[in-house]
Design an enzyme around this catalytic site. Structure first.
Site, PDB file in Angstrom:
ATOM      1  N   PHE A  95       0.870  -1.192   0.000  1.00  0.00           N
ATOM      2  CA  PHE A  95       0.000   0.000   0.000  1.00  0.00           C
ATOM      3  C   PHE A  95       0.908   1.244   0.000  1.00  0.00           C
ATOM      4  O   PHE A  95       0.776   2.138   0.830  1.00  0.00           O
ATOM      5  CB  PHE A  95      -0.924   0.043   1.217  1.00  0.00           C
ATOM      6  CG  PHE A  95      -1.782  -1.196   1.398  1.00  0.00           C
ATOM      7  CD1 PHE A  95      -2.919  -1.383   0.639  1.00  0.00           C
ATOM      8  CD2 PHE A  95      -1.425  -2.172   2.332  1.00  0.00           C
ATOM      9  CE1 PHE A  95      -3.710  -2.526   0.813  1.00  0.00           C
ATOM     10  CE2 PHE A  95      -2.211  -3.312   2.505  1.00  0.00           C
ATOM     11  CZ  PHE A  95      -3.358  -3.494   1.747  1.00  0.00           C
ATOM     12  N   ASP A 120       0.259  -0.458   5.138  1.00  0.00           N
ATOM     13  CA  ASP A 120      -0.440   0.802   5.454  1.00  0.00           C
ATOM     14  C   ASP A 120      -1.688   0.919   4.579  1.00  0.00           C
ATOM     15  O   ASP A 120      -1.754   1.769   3.681  1.00  0.00           O
ATOM     16  CB  ASP A 120       0.518   1.987   5.231  1.00  0.00           C
ATOM     17  CG  ASP A 120      -0.111   3.301   5.631  1.00  0.00           C
ATOM     18  OD1 ASP A 120      -1.051   3.300   6.450  1.00  0.00           O
ATOM     19  OD2 ASP A 120       0.333   4.351   5.118  1.00  0.00           O
ATOM     20  N   ALA A 145      -3.072  -6.099  -3.131  1.00  0.00           N
ATOM     21  CA  ALA A 145      -2.253  -6.569  -2.009  1.00  0.00           C
ATOM     22  C   ALA A 145      -2.431  -8.068  -1.760  1.00  0.00           C
ATOM     23  O   ALA A 145      -1.436  -8.793  -1.609  1.00  0.00           O
ATOM     24  CB  ALA A 145      -2.629  -5.785  -0.750  1.00  0.00           C
ATOM     25  N   CYS A 200      -5.733   3.345   9.704  1.00  0.00           N
ATOM     26  CA  CYS A 200      -6.121   4.756   9.758  1.00  0.00           C
ATOM     27  C   CYS A 200      -7.638   4.887   9.875  1.00  0.00           C
ATOM     28  O   CYS A 200      -8.193   5.962   9.644  1.00  0.00           O
ATOM     29  CB  CYS A 200      -5.584   5.527   8.554  1.00  0.00           C
ATOM     30  SG  CYS A 200      -6.184   4.908   6.987  1.00  0.00           S
TER      31      CYS A 200
HETATM   32  N1  SAH Z   1       1.745   4.351   2.827  1.00  0.00           N
HETATM   33  C1  SAH Z   1       1.321   5.420   1.965  1.00  0.00           C
HETATM   34  C2  SAH Z   1      -0.146   5.741   2.092  1.00  0.00           C
HETATM   35  C3  SAH Z   1      -1.078   4.586   1.816  1.00  0.00           C
HETATM   36  S1  SAH Z   1      -2.712   5.061   1.428  1.00  0.00           S
HETATM   37  C4  SAH Z   1       2.202   6.631   2.202  1.00  0.00           C
HETATM   38  O1  SAH Z   1       3.051   6.620   3.118  1.00  0.00           O
HETATM   39  O2  SAH Z   1       2.049   7.621   1.497  1.00  0.00           O
HETATM   40  C5  SAH Z   1      -3.401   3.536   0.957  1.00  0.00           C
HETATM   41  C6  SAH Z   1      -3.014   3.044  -0.427  1.00  0.00           C
HETATM   42  O3  SAH Z   1      -3.571   1.742  -0.601  1.00  0.00           O
HETATM   43  C7  SAH Z   1      -3.543   3.856  -1.593  1.00  0.00           C
HETATM   44  O4  SAH Z   1      -2.454   4.327  -2.358  1.00  0.00           O
HETATM   45  C8  SAH Z   1      -4.397   2.893  -2.416  1.00  0.00           C
HETATM   46  O5  SAH Z   1      -4.238   3.042  -3.828  1.00  0.00           O
HETATM   47  C9  SAH Z   1      -3.853   1.551  -1.984  1.00  0.00           C
HETATM   48  N2  SAH Z   1      -4.781   0.414  -2.105  1.00  0.00           N
HETATM   49  C10 SAH Z   1      -6.108   0.384  -1.874  1.00  0.00           C
HETATM   50  N3  SAH Z   1      -6.587  -0.863  -2.030  1.00  0.00           N
HETATM   51  C11 SAH Z   1      -5.539  -1.646  -2.365  1.00  0.00           C
HETATM   52  C12 SAH Z   1      -5.389  -3.040  -2.663  1.00  0.00           C
HETATM   53  N4  SAH Z   1      -6.428  -3.862  -2.619  1.00  0.00           N
HETATM   54  N5  SAH Z   1      -4.165  -3.506  -2.953  1.00  0.00           N
HETATM   55  C13 SAH Z   1      -3.087  -2.666  -2.989  1.00  0.00           C
HETATM   56  N6  SAH Z   1      -3.175  -1.347  -2.732  1.00  0.00           N
HETATM   57  C14 SAH Z   1      -4.377  -0.840  -2.419  1.00  0.00           C
END
Ligand code: SAH
Length: 418
Positions: free
Chosen positions: A250, A322, A302, A362
């Site tokens: 993420f 995250d 993910a 979060c």
């Molecule tokens: N760690 C990052 C913030 C994460 S925000 C930082 O430090 O800036 C959460 C992220 O999860 C988003 O970018 C979103 O695109 C991603 N996301 C949402 N669902 C997801 C999934 N099923 N698999 C992978 N990524 C995903």
């Protein structure tokens, strides 16, 4: 006293919480509303400034009217109208706090300037990216005042030259809104050039966090464009990354990845489901570590990625998880906890003995204890013993108002995995 403003008069004894600076007036505490002379309807308009008085006509404060169980959110206690320098003095105070916390430096021009109730500005978020402020209103009251807010930011925050307003996802869904919910309030920065779309724009923009440069796309990115709330936790990853194989799951635009690379990680894999985010990770890595050959960025889900890597026998020394908020409302908490357990189990399985997991939630609706239980259940499920090394939270530029504990939302655990 005759007030030129709509006056909200409370029931007897309902003034006590306001005298202790609690910022909300609940609708059940209101005896009656005296509308100002100009008023056409039979109730205040959403977002309208109102004066709040006790049953004995004591002035308690001025705030804005909302439709719902919280009827008024107080902006200035003890005032019967908004002081002329209100926005300037509040923004100045918020900036002074960030300065005194050491967040305004040559090597750090990325910080949250206003965190709603935590900065005595209920319903307002302002993030600063180098010379640009991104303003987000979560209430009609703040939306109505957006131009005054922008003028105050421009005057009080020396680094700011552009102000972008981004409230299309945050204003109450049903409220009648006048004016644009998005767009530049100050200047008209042609940034950033849309990736791969061949449109006009500039790419000469970098916002700096702890000496690392980030391209931040507030126009098309998530939230205000970047997740400033992980700054201190990213610095902790840097401390542990040396010589390790790191997975940043993420990753969004690669915040944790850049700190891991600077910390001397052996390899860093960045994964996010959004291809746009992955494109930005690659831009950010190329800018900060032009010679790096130990970073890969993959657009993937993910759960699918972790399953595929596990089948291929891949393991890591340090994994960061995250995810986005799994529970946006109280009634989604149960499912969210299941989601946290599932993703954490998958990650813990792939950590080498003696490795480390950074895991976050979060979701404001998921409390610390429930999250911890979900993560421990995940470890038990895959038969791994874990210890807590650190308990993490949101940073100092996301302060929590003592009367508004809901302002606390980010929690994290750093686990040592046997
Ligand atoms: N760690 C990052 C913030 C994460 S925000 C930082 O430090 O800036 C959460 C992220 O999860 C988003 O970018 C979103 O695109 C991603 N996301 C949402 N669902 C997801 C999934 N099923 N698999 C992978 N990524 C995903």
């Amino acid at each position: 006293m005759v007030n030129s403003m709509t006056t909200v008069i409370l029931k007897p004894h309902k003034e006590e919480s306001l005298l202790r600076f609690h910022p909300w007036v609940f609708s059940g505490a209101i005896a009656r509303v005296v509308l100002d002379a100009k008023h056409k309807g039979d109730a205040p308009e959403e977002g309208e400034l109102v004066c709040v008085q006790s049953s004995t006509s004591n002035v308690l404060g001025v705030g804005y009217w909302q439709v719902g169980s919280i009827a008024v959110r107080i902006l200035a206690f003890g005032e019967d109208s908004l002081p002329a320098d209100f926005w300037h003095s509040r923004i100045r105070a918020a900036y002074k706090v960030r300065e005194s916390l050491g967040l305004v430096r040559k090597d750090n021009n990325t910080f949250r300037l206003v965190h709603g109730e935590g900065d005595n500005l209920p319903g307002l978020i302002v993030d600063i990216y180098a010379d640009t402020a991104v303003v987000q209103a979560h209430s009609v009251g703040m939306h109505v005042c957006r131009k005054e807010i922008a003028d105050a930011i421009l005057a009080e925050v020396p680094q700011v030259q552009n102000i972008y307003y981004k409230s299309d996802d945050t204003l109450p869904f049903k409220a009648p809104i006048e004016g644009d919910k998005i767009g530049y309030l100050i200047s008209d920065y042609q940034f950033p050039a849309p990736l791969g779309e061949g449109q006009e724009g500039t790419d000469e923009f970098w916002s700096i966090e702890n000496g690392l440069s980030f391209r931040i796309d507030w126009l098309r990115g998530q939230k205000t464009g970047f997740f400033i709330d992980q700054r201190e936790n990213r610095a902790l990853v840097e401390r542990y990354a040396h010589g390790k194989d790191v997975l940043n799951m993420f990753c969004y635009t690669g915040g944790f990845s850049l700190y891991a690379l600077r910390g001397g990680a052996k390899t860093v894999d960045s994964v996010d489901v959004s291809q746009k985010a992955i494109d930005l990770v690659n831009i950010n890595v190329a800018k900060n570590f032009p010679k790096a050959k130990n970073h890969t960025a993959v657009a993937a889900d993910a759960f699918e990625y972790l399953s595929a890597q596990k089948s291929a026998g891949k393991t890591y020394d340090l994994i960061i998880l995250d995810p986005p908020a799994f529970a946006k409302h109280r009634d989604a908490v149960k499912n969210a906890l299941r989601g946290y357990q599932r993703i954490n189990a998958k990650a813990i399985e792939m950590i080498r003995p003696g490795g480390i997991l950074f895991t976050f939630s979060c979701s404001q609706a998921v409390d610390k204890e429930a999250f911890r239980l979900a993560v421990f259940s995940a470890a038990a499920q895959v038969g791994r013993s874990v210890r807590i090394l650190h308990q993490l939270h949101q940073p100092q530029d996301h302060p929590i108002n003592i009367y508004h504990p809901e302002g606390e939302y980010l929690k994290g655990l750093v686990l040592y995995v046997e």
